[in-house]
Enzyme design. Structure first.
Site, PDB file in Angstrom:
ATOM      1  N   CYS A 112     -92.669  14.084  -4.467  1.00  0.00           N
ATOM      2  CA  CYS A 112     -91.898  13.512  -5.566  1.00  0.00           C
ATOM      3  C   CYS A 112     -90.478  14.078  -5.428  1.00  0.00           C
ATOM      4  O   CYS A 112     -90.247  14.983  -4.627  1.00  0.00           O
ATOM      5  CB  CYS A 112     -92.505  13.745  -6.938  1.00  0.00           C
ATOM      6  N   CYS A 157     -93.753   9.230  -7.403  1.00  0.00           N
ATOM      7  CA  CYS A 157     -92.601   8.916  -8.264  1.00  0.00           C
ATOM      8  C   CYS A 157     -92.884   7.702  -9.142  1.00  0.00           C
ATOM      9  O   CYS A 157     -93.664   6.832  -8.783  1.00  0.00           O
ATOM     10  CB  CYS A 157     -91.375   8.656  -7.406  1.00  0.00           C
ATOM     11  N   CYS A 207     -88.899   6.934  -4.667  1.00  0.00           N
ATOM     12  CA  CYS A 207     -89.660   7.875  -3.850  1.00  0.00           C
ATOM     13  C   CYS A 207     -89.144   7.847  -2.425  1.00  0.00           C
ATOM     14  O   CYS A 207     -88.844   6.782  -1.883  1.00  0.00           O
ATOM     15  CB  CYS A 207     -91.135   7.495  -3.834  1.00  0.00           C
TER      16      CYS A 207
END
Length: 140
Positions: free
Chosen positions: A12, A84, A89
């Site tokens: 993330c 994400c 991402c």
């Protein structure tokens, strides 16, 4: 690191909450089967609520630190899993299989300490359930 195990990398953006929780949960439940890592594009300090929420389920990440993805650039992964929720991402090329699962970023919650902590708990529980489902259904 055990070379007979598949490598999994959770990503993330900041490597401060979701990816840290996913790494710790997968390690605690299925660590005998996988080498598990986490990283981010813009690493920041591991969130205190992530630490506290995992401690509630007897997982200690007080010694964890956020890692930049650059440290993994020469490593091969069976799975790279992005977590994400904002569509930003990072793509990581060294994966046999890329998986994306969107989890709401608990760092974005506003409110009092209890509201914030409850959001981290919720995220932790969602990640744990998803990981167990993925393993039990043979996805990873």
């Amino acid at each position: 690191m055990d070379s007979s195990k598949d490598n999994i990398l959770f990503i993330c953006k900041n490597n401060s909450s979701r990816s840290q929780m996913a790494e710790a949960i997968l390690n605690s439940i299925y660590g005998e089967k996988y080498n598990v890592f986490s990283g981010g594009l813009e690493p920041t300090k591991v969130n205190k609520y992530a630490i506290k929420s995992l401690k509630e389920i007897n997982i200690d990440i007080t010694e964890n630190y956020s890692k930049n993805l650059d440290i993994f650039k020469n490593k091969e992964f069976k799975y790279v899993i992005t977590l994400c929720d904002d569509g930003k991402c990072p793509y990581f090329p060294n994966a046999e299989k890329n998986i994306h699962k969107s989890f709401k970023d608990p760092n974005r919650i506003e409110g009092n300490e209890e509201d914030i902590f409850n959001e981290f708990r919720k995220c932790r529980n969602e990640i744990k359930k998803w990981i167990i489902d993925m393993i039990e259904n043979g996805v990873i």
